[in-house]
Design a protein around this motif. Sequence first.
Motif, mmCIF file in Angstrom:
data_model
loop_
_atom_site.group_PDB
_atom_site.id
_atom_site.type_symbol
_atom_site.label_atom_id
_atom_site.label_comp_id
_atom_site.label_asym_id
_atom_site.label_seq_id
_atom_site.Cartn_x
_atom_site.Cartn_y
_atom_site.Cartn_z
ATOM 1 N N VAL A 1 0.870 -1.181 0.000
ATOM 2 C CA VAL A 1 0.000 0.000 0.000
ATOM 3 C C VAL A 1 0.904 1.227 0.000
ATOM 4 C CG1 VAL A 1 -1.789 1.272 1.227
ATOM 5 C CG2 VAL A 1 -1.776 -1.240 1.278
ATOM 6 N N PRO A 2 0.950 1.979 -1.093
ATOM 7 C CA PRO A 2 1.859 3.130 -1.144
ATOM 8 C C PRO A 2 1.448 4.216 -0.161
ATOM 9 C CG PRO A 2 0.387 3.138 -3.042
ATOM 10 C CD PRO A 2 0.154 1.847 -2.324
ATOM 11 N N GLY A 3 2.457 4.858 0.417
ATOM 12 C CA GLY A 3 2.185 5.922 1.374
ATOM 13 C C GLY A 3 2.123 5.448 2.805
ATOM 14 N N LEU A 4 2.265 4.141 3.005
ATOM 15 C CA LEU A 4 2.251 3.573 4.358
ATOM 16 C C LEU A 4 3.664 3.193 4.769
ATOM 17 C CD1 LEU A 4 -0.734 1.086 4.820
ATOM 18 C CD2 LEU A 4 -0.341 3.251 6.001
ATOM 19 N N GLY A 5 4.053 3.595 5.971
ATOM 20 C CA GLY A 5 5.337 3.201 6.520
ATOM 21 C C GLY A 5 6.465 4.129 6.148
ATOM 22 N N HIS A 6 7.472 4.150 6.992
ATOM 23 C CA HIS A 6 8.661 4.969 6.749
ATOM 24 C C HIS A 6 9.849 4.298 7.429
ATOM 25 C CE1 HIS A 6 11.381 8.428 6.572
ATOM 26 N NE2 HIS A 6 10.573 8.925 5.671
ATOM 27 N N HIS A 7 10.996 4.291 6.746
ATOM 28 C CA HIS A 7 12.159 3.597 7.302
ATOM 29 C C HIS A 7 12.681 4.259 8.572
ATOM 30 C CE1 HIS A 7 14.218 6.909 5.270
ATOM 31 N NE2 HIS A 7 15.285 6.629 6.002
ATOM 32 N N LEU A 8 12.376 5.537 8.769
ATOM 33 C CA LEU A 8 12.900 6.288 9.912
ATOM 34 C C LEU A 8 11.805 6.715 10.880
ATOM 35 C CD1 LEU A 8 15.343 7.666 11.271
ATOM 36 C CD2 LEU A 8 14.918 9.648 9.785
ATOM 37 N N HIS A 9 10.734 7.291 10.360
ATOM 38 C CA HIS A 9 9.682 7.860 11.214
ATOM 39 C C HIS A 9 8.662 6.785 11.590
ATOM 40 C CE1 HIS A 9 11.549 11.608 10.255
ATOM 41 N NE2 HIS A 9 11.199 11.569 8.991
ATOM 42 N N LYS A 10 9.088 5.864 12.421
ATOM 43 C CA LYS A 10 8.238 4.736 12.785
ATOM 44 C C LYS A 10 7.020 5.151 13.611
ATOM 45 C CE LYS A 10 11.240 1.763 11.086
ATOM 46 N NZ LYS A 10 10.953 1.019 9.843
ATOM 47 N N ASP A 11 7.124 6.271 14.307
ATOM 48 C CA ASP A 11 6.027 6.709 15.170
ATOM 49 C C ASP A 11 5.182 7.807 14.537
ATOM 50 O OD1 ASP A 11 6.903 4.971 17.246
ATOM 51 O OD2 ASP A 11 8.432 6.432 17.807
ATOM 52 N N GLY A 12 5.414 8.078 13.283
ATOM 53 C CA GLY A 12 4.636 9.105 12.598
ATOM 54 C C GLY A 12 5.527 10.105 11.893
ATOM 55 N N ASP A 13 5.223 10.388 10.654
ATOM 56 C CA ASP A 13 5.992 11.348 9.871
ATOM 57 C C ASP A 13 5.609 12.763 10.302
ATOM 58 O OD1 ASP A 13 6.931 13.065 7.748
ATOM 59 O OD2 ASP A 13 7.043 11.302 6.450
ATOM 60 N N PRO A 14 6.560 13.574 10.760
ATOM 61 C CA PRO A 14 6.215 14.909 11.267
ATOM 62 C C PRO A 14 5.660 15.851 10.211
ATOM 63 C CG PRO A 14 8.604 14.642 11.133
ATOM 64 C CD PRO A 14 8.013 13.289 10.888
ATOM 65 N N ARG A 15 5.783 15.501 8.945
ATOM 66 C CA ARG A 15 5.232 16.360 7.898
ATOM 67 C C ARG A 15 3.712 16.232 7.767
ATOM 68 N NH1 ARG A 15 9.203 14.186 3.257
ATOM 69 N NH2 ARG A 15 8.569 12.267 4.351
ATOM 70 N N ILE A 16 3.185 15.105 8.206
ATOM 71 C CA ILE A 16 1.755 14.836 8.009
ATOM 72 C C ILE A 16 0.864 15.896 8.668
ATOM 73 C CG2 ILE A 16 -0.121 13.231 8.534
ATOM 74 C CD1 ILE A 16 1.523 12.173 6.310
ATOM 75 N N PRO A 17 1.026 16.177 9.972
ATOM 76 C CA PRO A 17 0.133 17.183 10.580
ATOM 77 C C PRO A 17 0.244 18.548 9.923
ATOM 78 C CG PRO A 17 1.337 15.950 12.268
ATOM 79 C CD PRO A 17 1.971 15.602 10.962
ATOM 80 N N ALA A 18 1.471 18.953 9.575
ATOM 81 C CA ALA A 18 1.653 20.276 8.960
ATOM 82 C C ALA A 18 0.944 20.361 7.621
ATOM 83 C CB ALA A 18 3.145 20.568 8.796
ATOM 84 N N LEU A 19 1.074 19.334 6.789
ATOM 85 C CA LEU A 19 0.440 19.344 5.474
ATOM 86 C C LEU A 19 -1.081 19.331 5.589
ATOM 87 C CD1 LEU A 19 2.845 16.867 3.670
ATOM 88 C CD2 LEU A 19 2.533 19.272 3.089
ATOM 89 N N TYR A 20 -1.596 18.522 6.499
ATOM 90 C CA TYR A 20 -3.059 18.463 6.656
ATOM 91 C C TYR A 20 -3.600 19.758 7.247
ATOM 92 C CZ TYR A 20 -4.133 13.759 5.105
ATOM 93 O OH TYR A 20 -4.353 12.647 4.318
ATOM 94 N N ASP A 21 -2.877 20.356 8.175
ATOM 95 C CA ASP A 21 -3.323 21.637 8.738
ATOM 96 C C ASP A 21 -3.428 22.697 7.646
ATOM 97 O OD1 ASP A 21 -3.480 20.587 11.267
ATOM 98 O OD2 ASP A 21 -1.596 21.466 11.985
ATOM 99 N N ILE A 22 -2.428 22.772 6.776
ATOM 100 C CA ILE A 22 -2.449 23.770 5.711
ATOM 101 C C ILE A 22 -3.579 23.482 4.736
ATOM 102 C CG2 ILE A 22 -1.170 24.615 3.693
ATOM 103 C CD1 ILE A 22 1.393 24.270 5.380
ATOM 104 N N ALA A 23 -3.762 22.230 4.361
ATOM 105 C CA ALA A 23 -4.839 21.880 3.438
ATOM 106 C C ALA A 23 -6.203 22.233 4.022
ATOM 107 C CB ALA A 23 -4.775 20.393 3.099
ATOM 108 N N ARG A 24 -6.380 21.977 5.306
ATOM 109 C CA ARG A 24 -7.652 22.313 5.948
ATOM 110 C C ARG A 24 -7.840 23.829 6.023
ATOM 111 N NH1 ARG A 24 -6.538 17.585 9.254
ATOM 112 N NH2 ARG A 24 -8.241 16.069 8.961
ATOM 113 N N GLU A 25 -6.797 24.534 6.426
ATOM 114 C CA GLU A 25 -6.884 25.996 6.527
ATOM 115 C C GLU A 25 -7.262 26.627 5.187
ATOM 116 O OE1 GLU A 25 -3.118 27.348 7.900
ATOM 117 O OE2 GLU A 25 -3.258 26.326 9.846
ATOM 118 N N GLU A 26 -6.755 26.062 4.115
ATOM 119 C CA GLU A 26 -6.969 26.639 2.789
ATOM 120 C C GLU A 26 -8.155 26.036 2.052
ATOM 121 O OE1 GLU A 26 -5.479 29.208 1.814
ATOM 122 O OE2 GLU A 26 -3.906 29.314 3.338
#
Length: 273
Positions: free
Chosen positions: A148-173
């Motif tokens: 499933v593309p977009g799932l998992g990360h070799h480093l950010h096992k507990d969550g990619d820190p970019r996700i909240p920032a990107l979703y916040d901006i998308a919601r704001e706009e």
Amino acid sequence: MSDHPTYPTSLGVSDRHTISLLGQDLSTDLIGKVSFGHLAYRLITLREPTAPQARVFEAVLVALADHGFTPTAIAARMTYLSAPESIQGALASGLLGGGSRFLGVSEDTGRFLADALAGADELPTTPEGWDALAADAVRRQQAAGRFVPGLGHHLHKDGDPRIPALYDIAREEGQLGPHLALFEAVGRVAPEVTGKALPLNGAGACGAALADIGIPLELLRGVVLLARCAGLLGHIAEEARGHHVAADVFADVERHAVYVAPDPAPATGGEDA
């Protein structure tokens, strides 16, 4: 009237005195008046971005510009070490590594989400509806033997820190469209469906965000490479300033390389007569 063939384009044309881009005078209408991201969006889509679309597009470019010593960055540094007179070769070597494991994930995710959305009779209107669509898409992907593309990360096992920032901006706009909504639902249902606690990754979110603001699926990877080109140039610039990571990598591998005898080739029998 001249019989010479013409070569139509909606992008740029030049003559002895002027440069025109997107039907506007480059010098008087664009330079100093639009951002590079704004211009890139227009070049790709041939549409003027709305302010919300432009902000999301710029956010994606920033999110994807660099991610440290990835294979693509190391490749660019190593090529620069070998051929410092060819900065274009160093950049190209890094960009050529944009595939299914690094950089290409944004396109793969966008296509996966678009296929799932296209197969829905109608778009969900509730979180439960999005979760059901996401679970079905994940199960189909697994049944086909594909990740499933977009799932998992070799480093950010507990969550990619970019996700909240990107979703916040998308919601704001007001740009959180069906691709981002479905991707968010994939993150909610995937642990139960797959049996693995894999977080959403930023590259996948960027692919979903780009699809929601109208970037064609076949060009998603191109936008990723556009963003990463800036990061690669930064790595090359660091090498040029004397921070010789590439030389250290080369020296370390050379010093610790050991010969290992190859496994014997399996015996092959002759064909029956």
